[in-house]
Enzyme design. Sequence first.
Site, short mmCIF file in Angstrom:
data_model
loop_
_atom_site.label_atom_id
_atom_site.label_comp_id
_atom_site.label_asym_id
_atom_site.label_seq_id
_atom_site.Cartn_x
_atom_site.Cartn_y
_atom_site.Cartn_z
N ASP A 1 0.95 -1.02 0.12
CA ASP A 1 -0.08 -0.02 0.02
C ASP A 1 1.02 1.26 0.03
OD1 ASP A 1 -1.28 2.21 0.69
OD2 ASP A 1 -3.02 1.16 1.79
N HIS A 2 1.12 1.78 -1.05
CA HIS A 2 2.28 2.92 -1.35
C HIS A 2 2.09 3.75 -0.58
CE1 HIS A 2 -0.47 4.85 -4.17
NE2 HIS A 2 0.23 5.96 -3.82
N HIS B 1 -5.82 2.46 1.58
CA HIS B 1 -5.07 3.73 1.93
C HIS B 1 -5.99 4.26 3.12
CE1 HIS B 1 -3.28 3.44 -1.83
NE2 HIS B 1 -3.61 3.98 -2.51
#
Length: 505
Positions: free
Chosen positions: A192-193, A255
């Site tokens: 999950d960047h 996110h």
Amino acid sequence: MFEVCYWYREFRIRAMTPQIPLPVFDLVIFGGTGDLALRKLLPALFHRFIEGQLPAGSRVCGIARDRIDDAEWRERVRAALARASDPVDAQTLERFLAVLAYRALDVDGTAGWEDLAQWLHSGDGGRVRVFYLATSPTLFAGACDGLRTRGLIEADSRVVIEKPIGRDLDSARAINEVIGRAFEERNTFRIDHYLGKETVQNLIVLRFANALLEPLWRAEHIDHVQITVAETIGVEQRGAYYDNAGASRDMLQNHLLQLLCLVAMEPPATFDADAIRDEKLKVLNALTPIDAHNAAQHTVRGQYREGVPASAATRAYADEVGKAHTRTETFVALKAEVRNWRWAGVPFYLRTGKRLPERVSEIVIAFRQVPHSIFNGDAGALVPNKLVVRVQPDEGIKLWLMIKYPGPGGLRLRRVPLDMSFASTFGVRQPEAYERLLLDVVRGNPMLFMRRDEVEAAWRWLDPILAAWERDEAPPKSYPSGSWGPNASIALIERDGRTWHEDAA
Ligand code: NAP
């Protein structure tokens, strides 16, 4: 001049940033010609290469069906780097391109695997193998089975997968099963960047390295929390994917819930990957269920319509995806609650959407009002304190406090921010999230990656919301491109006597 400035700045960053050594690695990118690889992964690796952080002998191999050779792939990467990076000297660029190789391979076929095996075996032993699956999840099974049956996965070989991990709990479990047949959980890195962004990691430090905040970090002192992830763009070229996902699956399930977990989790006993992930999992499991009984009160779905003035950049969502009707939400706002001693009664308002007026991701911790004001009405209104953690852009932290406006002429209260922008405080380029995350994979540090049980817990909470929307005959509420979503989103928070945070307010 431009290049001189660039190199001076890079020198300063290198001089200031302590670097943890990496083992020599081979990185295989399935989907090496795709958007993610060219726009994010290779530029991120390149930046680390410029900083001298990729150990000598490390190699990268791109995989896709296109029958091109090493030279053609390098040219595509060169063009991608020119779009994504500041100019660098030609020698550095050539040295980076020289570590790249390409093998044509259809993961669902049999041809090409032998070439990949030969490439892997041509490196010295003892290097870490990383397989990055930058492809549609429908190809994960082919890639994992292909690697496993050909004996290309070693004991500490790692796999990286991207969101979306499924579109509901069942499909997420199916993906996790496929990956789990080939790779151990400790070697599975679910990106999950957002978790790789500096400010997000700073949230952990802010909370647990400062005695100041933690005593206040609870329902007695915090009125509510807001988490906003707003984009100005529409779906652009991603319509086919997006129309099948929507804002909830694309942003909320991963996110926003990850940010919520970092705000709400209890202090872990150690700064250890599993200690932190255990605490995040407890938060997900403590979320109050939202389902058909209360979805209408606690959630708002929206879809953008044409904005003003009409242009390609303000087209309606349905036009962008080429459909007369679609019920996909491009905006979602909801009121969540974490049922535990620390947070009982504190609403977490979450919102995310496309074609909103500003590109901003931020967390707002809104503190309670002072119990009693000693100031008379002429002094001005007392505004409760807020801590605003800005994840992007302009990463930083603002603490809004009340002060006395300077000067004679009576006592006037004024709200001002203690403002810390990371860029101006440290004078360094904020690295892209993928730069950190890719190196963490090579190091084998899973702290900033989602564990299987976290992903599944997030879906377990979201599935009943999606089911309630599915049953609801009403379509998402429309909002004009360039606005802050449907009016119902404003009503969602204003019914509780609160407002969405605006920086200048
Ligand atoms: P993309 O641009 O469509 O690229 C897909 C890649 O997979 C191409 O290199 C394609 O090349 C290759 N491919 C397709 N079928 C293949 C097969 N049978 N065997 C081997 N290679 C094959 O997609 P993307 O945007 O890079 O996204 C990749 C994944 O990451 C998706 O799951 C996406 O949801 C996720 N993701 C992307 C982004 C982003 O910023 N793009 C962000 C977050 C998550 P060939 O067609 O030549 O084989």
